[in-house]
Write a protein that holds these residues in place. Structure first.
Motif, PDB file in Angstrom:
ATOM      1  N   ILE A 423       0.683  -1.057   0.108  1.00 12.07           N
ATOM      2  CA  ILE A 423      -0.407  -0.283   0.282  1.00 12.07           C
ATOM      3  C   ILE A 423       0.917   1.292   0.031  1.00 12.07           C
ATOM      4  N   ASP A 424       2.417   1.212   0.663  1.00 15.59           N
ATOM      5  CA  ASP A 424       2.647   2.986   0.553  1.00 15.59           C
ATOM      6  C   ASP A 424       3.332   2.701  -0.762  1.00 15.59           C
ATOM      7  N   GLU A 425       3.600   2.044  -1.453  1.00 13.06           N
ATOM      8  CA  GLU A 425       3.999   1.988  -2.844  1.00 13.06           C
ATOM      9  C   GLU A 425       3.280   2.582  -3.119  1.00 13.06           C
ATOM     10  N   VAL A 426       1.718   1.824  -3.256  1.00 15.65           N
ATOM     11  CA  VAL A 426       0.397   2.330  -4.634  1.00 15.65           C
ATOM     12  C   VAL A 426       0.653   4.096  -3.779  1.00 15.65           C
ATOM     13  N   GLU A 427       0.441   4.351  -2.387  1.00 19.24           N
ATOM     14  CA  GLU A 427       0.506   5.843  -2.306  1.00 19.24           C
ATOM     15  C   GLU A 427       1.292   6.385  -2.965  1.00 19.24           C
ATOM     16  N   THR A 428       2.799   6.348  -3.129  1.00 22.99           N
ATOM     17  CA  THR A 428       4.231   7.158  -3.543  1.00 22.99           C
ATOM     18  C   THR A 428       3.547   6.815  -4.917  1.00 22.99           C
ATOM     19  N   LEU A 429       3.336   6.141  -5.597  1.00 19.52           N
ATOM     20  CA  LEU A 429       3.379   6.615  -7.152  1.00 19.52           C
ATOM     21  C   LEU A 429       1.830   7.093  -7.334  1.00 19.52           C
ATOM     22  N   TRP A 430       1.484   7.166  -6.617  1.00 17.49           N
ATOM     23  CA  TRP A 430      -0.072   7.998  -6.761  1.00 17.49           C
ATOM     24  C   TRP A 430      -0.201   9.541  -6.343  1.00 17.49           C
ATOM     25  N   SER A 431       1.532   9.969  -5.577  1.00 19.19           N
ATOM     26  CA  SER A 431       1.878  10.920  -5.351  1.00 19.19           C
ATOM     27  C   SER A 431       2.194  12.165  -6.447  1.00 19.19           C
ATOM     28  N   ALA A 432       3.206  10.725  -7.600  1.00 19.67           N
ATOM     29  CA  ALA A 432       3.676  11.162  -8.024  1.00 19.67           C
ATOM     30  C   ALA A 432       2.904  12.483  -8.749  1.00 19.67           C
ATOM     31  N   ILE A 433       1.896  11.872  -9.023  1.00 23.03           N
ATOM     32  CA  ILE A 433       0.824  11.774 -10.311  1.00 23.03           C
ATOM     33  C   ILE A 433       0.099  13.405  -9.660  1.00 23.03           C
ATOM     34  N   ASP A 434      -0.467  13.156  -8.322  1.00 19.78           N
ATOM     35  CA  ASP A 434      -1.271  14.206  -8.102  1.00 19.78           C
ATOM     36  C   ASP A 434      -0.718  15.444  -7.684  1.00 19.78           C
ATOM     37  N   GLN A 435       0.467  15.029  -7.230  1.00 16.92           N
ATOM     38  CA  GLN A 435       1.178  16.164  -6.605  1.00 16.92           C
ATOM     39  C   GLN A 435       2.417  17.321  -7.772  1.00 16.92           C
ATOM     40  N   ARG A 436       2.560  16.546  -8.491  1.00 14.16           N
ATOM     41  CA  ARG A 436       3.548  16.703  -9.867  1.00 14.16           C
ATOM     42  C   ARG A 436       3.381  16.448 -10.976  1.00 14.16           C
ATOM     43  N   ASP A 437       2.703  15.377 -11.123  1.00  5.38           N
ATOM     44  CA  ASP A 437       1.897  15.450 -12.749  1.00  5.38           C
ATOM     45  C   ASP A 437       2.547  13.946 -13.314  1.00  5.38           C
ATOM     46  N   ASP A 438       3.711  13.296 -12.381  1.00  4.77           N
ATOM     47  CA  ASP A 438       4.745  13.014 -12.722  1.00  4.77           C
ATOM     48  C   ASP A 438       3.976  11.046 -12.897  1.00  4.77           C
ATOM     49  N   TRP A 439       4.328  11.031 -14.120  1.00  4.43           N
ATOM     50  CA  TRP A 439       4.081   9.139 -14.599  1.00  4.43           C
ATOM     51  C   TRP A 439       4.697   8.485 -14.596  1.00  4.43           C
ATOM     52  N   THR A 440       6.083   9.662 -14.481  1.00  5.21           N
ATOM     53  CA  THR A 440       7.633   8.417 -15.103  1.00  5.21           C
ATOM     54  C   THR A 440       8.105   7.080 -13.680  1.00  5.21           C
ATOM     55  N   PRO A 441       7.172   7.443 -12.461  1.00 10.22           N
ATOM     56  CA  PRO A 441       7.261   6.108 -11.435  1.00 10.22           C
ATOM     57  C   PRO A 441       6.257   5.295 -11.590  1.00 10.22           C
ATOM     58  N   LEU A 442       5.434   5.925 -11.696  1.00 10.44           N
ATOM     59  CA  LEU A 442       4.413   4.505 -12.466  1.00 10.44           C
ATOM     60  C   LEU A 442       4.667   3.730 -13.964  1.00 10.44           C
ATOM     61  N   MET A 443       5.046   3.766 -14.963  1.00  5.61           N
ATOM     62  CA  MET A 443       5.421   3.525 -15.462  1.00  5.61           C
ATOM     63  C   MET A 443       7.072   2.575 -15.740  1.00  5.61           C
ATOM     64  N   GLU A 444       7.776   3.171 -14.607  1.00  9.55           N
ATOM     65  CA  GLU A 444       9.094   2.399 -14.619  1.00  9.55           C
ATOM     66  C   GLU A 444       8.600   0.945 -13.512  1.00  9.55           C
ATOM     67  N   LYS A 445       7.130   1.558 -12.700  1.00  4.27           N
ATOM     68  CA  LYS A 445       6.759   0.496 -12.083  1.00  4.27           C
ATOM     69  C   LYS A 445       6.475  -0.762 -13.001  1.00  4.27           C
ATOM     70  N   LEU A 446       5.456  -0.383 -13.582  1.00  3.47           N
ATOM     71  CA  LEU A 446       4.419  -1.056 -14.702  1.00  3.47           C
ATOM     72  C   LEU A 446       5.771  -1.931 -15.789  1.00  3.47           C
ATOM     73  N   SER A 447       6.944  -1.420 -15.903  1.00  3.35           N
ATOM     74  CA  SER A 447       7.962  -2.422 -16.260  1.00  3.35           C
ATOM     75  C   SER A 447       8.648  -2.982 -15.734  1.00  3.35           C
ATOM     76  N   HIS A 448       8.867  -2.641 -14.268  1.00  2.13           N
ATOM     77  CA  HIS A 448       9.224  -4.013 -12.962  1.00  2.13           C
ATOM     78  C   HIS A 448       8.196  -5.275 -13.248  1.00  2.13           C
ATOM     79  N   ILE A 449       7.130  -4.777 -12.878  1.00  2.00           N
ATOM     80  CA  ILE A 449       6.405  -5.752 -13.388  1.00  2.00           C
ATOM     81  C   ILE A 449       6.038  -6.412 -14.439  1.00  2.00           C
ATOM     82  N   ARG A 450       6.370  -6.566 -15.380  1.00  2.00           N
ATOM     83  CA  ARG A 450       6.231  -7.344 -16.618  1.00  2.00           C
ATOM     84  C   ARG A 450       7.356  -7.476 -16.733  1.00  2.00           C
TER      85      ARG A 450
END
Length: 457
Positions: A423-450
């Motif tokens: 859950i802490d990771e999810v909140e951190t990924l969302w915070s980057a989008i919510d506060q800075r409109d930064d989608w890079t951490p999310l895309m990097e996480k999705l790449s690691h999952i794949r």
């Protein structure tokens, strides 16, 4: 409207749901959004249904403005169903903020649905606004990508489009950004769909629905034993689903009968969480006060839901064959959870009592040691449990010694950190989008999952 039927042999649009008749759904119109900003398109999934060549403009037209896909449904359909919600029967539900947008055949010939979430109000919205928060869409994307990588049968997040709306919600800071999500799944027929027909005592429609599900999901004809055969399939597939939830360390959170797809595919992700440790009492939903859908009770919950399907099928079937089908759940689950845990651990089962004893030793070690689930399976992949996990795994180490590893030493994924989704990771990924409109951490996480999914496969 893009006419794919003239462009190539793919995609293969369908309108199979119409065979059920309009007693099963309501024709609706999608919401009109002030903006349509494409945030995610799942080209891997799109390729499987022949939509990967669509450009972004056409993508937004279909999945943000709901222009029909040529040859598929001419208008969206809100499906009708009832359901037990935390064991309380509710006859006043249905597709309240989503609809069935299109059907297509995938590259294996399976019927696939494109269903929406956050696409506006329907006759079943009750007091809701029919919308979805962008955070909810991002959370569903993370859940589906992680589960797909961990070999859990799941819907896939096909598209996310931000809508430019400011939504008010009680359970997160508001106003918050809005989105519309499209999911790709193998059907949207729920146990609650059958419950509604039993509630209405509509035997004719029940028989029609059974025939549809056998044909479209299990490639079988109807017949005198159709209801029991369908129940048998649902029992085996949902037992498999429950087992793979356990191996993934996943807690769905809301395993109501309206959230169980009779194809056995997990979908509709709300308050989900991944358990940090092997704690059977771990819950995902803050409102699950009794722990009804806790990590260790998910198989029990899904079996109970199968019982409600059996009760509904009594509308057209005698009890004995349905009871016989239900009785297969426990055996199917035990076999599936053994296979799922060995798969995630990266070893080949030997069969029989030895496998069950080994799995019991592993689960016992996980409970006693309290190590992270993701760290355990990552570092132990191939069957070699690290010494620093402690003496709680002494029995498991000994039990695993004769098992063959399927670990590829050339795969660099195993040299790095595990792909986790706490859950802490999810909140951190969302915070980057919510506060800075930064989608890079999310895309990097999705790449690691794949990357993890490829290594596990």
């Amino acid at each position: 409207m893009v006419d794919f039927t003239q462009a190539s042999a793919r995609p293969r649009p369908e309108r199979a749901i119409e065979a059920l008749g309009d007693a099963f759904y309501d024709e609706v119109a999608g919401a009109r959004f002030s903006q349509t900003i494409l945030r995610w398109r799942n080209d891997r999934a799109a390729e499987q249904v022949g939509l990967d060549s669509m450009d972004d403009e056409a993508w937004v037209a279909h999945f943000g403005r709901f222009e029909p896909i040529a040859g598929s449904l001419p208008a969206p359909l809100a499906l009708r169903y009832h359901g037990h919600q935390f064991r309380t029967y509710n006859p006043e539900i249905g597709d309240g903020r989503g609809f069935l947008f299109a059907q297509l055949r995938d590259d294996a010939g399976r019927l696939m649905d494109l269903g929406t979430k956050g696409s506006g109000q329907t006759p079943y919205s009750r007091f809701g606004d029919g919308r979805l928060t962008l955070k909810g869409a991002v959370r569903e994307l993370l859940a589906t990508e992680m589960l797909e990588a961990l070999n859990v049968p799941t819907s896939r997040t096909f598209s996310i489009i931000e809508t430019g709306e400011a939504l008010e919600r009680n359970d997160e800071p508001s106003p918050t950004r809005g989105a519309v999500l499209v999911r790709l799944s193998h059907g949207h027929i729920r146990i609650g769909t059958f419950q509604r027909l039993a509630y209405l005592r509509d035997a004719e429609s029940m028989a029609t629905l059974v025939e549809y599900c056998l044909k479209q999901f299990y490639d079988e004809p109807a017949g005198p034993d159709a209801a029991a055969r369908l129940l048998g399939h649902v029992v085996s597939q949902t037992a498999l689903l429950a087992a793979r939830y356990m191996a993934a360390g996943f807690v769905h959170g809301v395993l109501n009968t309206d959230n169980i797809n009779v194809s056995g595919e997990s979908f509709d992700y709300g308050p989900w969480r991944f358990a940090p440790t092997w704690d059977p009492g771990f819950t995902a939903a803050y409102f699950d006060h009794a722990g009804l859908y806790a990590f260790g009770r998910q198989a029990e919950a899904i079996h109970w839901n199968c019982m409600q399907l059996a009760v509904s099928l009594r509308t057209i079937s005698e009890a004995p064959p349905l009871i016989e089908a239900l009785d297969g759940f426990s055996h199917a689950y035990q076999a599936a959870v053994t296979d799922a845990l060995f798969w995630r651990l990266g070893v080949t089962p030997l069969g029989g009592d030895r496998d069950r004893a080994t799995i019991e030793a592993i689960e016992r070690g996980l409970r006693e040691a309290g190590v992270g689930i993701d760290a355990f399976f990552h570092r132990s992949f191939g069957g070699d449990i690290p010494a620093d996990f402690g003496s709680a795994f002494a029995d498991a180490r000994a039990a695993l010694s004769p098992y063959a590893s399927r670990k590829s030493r050339s795969d660099s994924y195993w040299e790095g950190p595990p792909a986790s989704m706490l859950i802490d990771e999810v909140e951190t990924l969302w915070s980057a989008i919510d506060q800075r409109d930064d989608w890079t951490p999310l895309m990097e996480k999705l790449s690691h999952i794949r990357m993890m999914g490829q290594a596990l496969a």
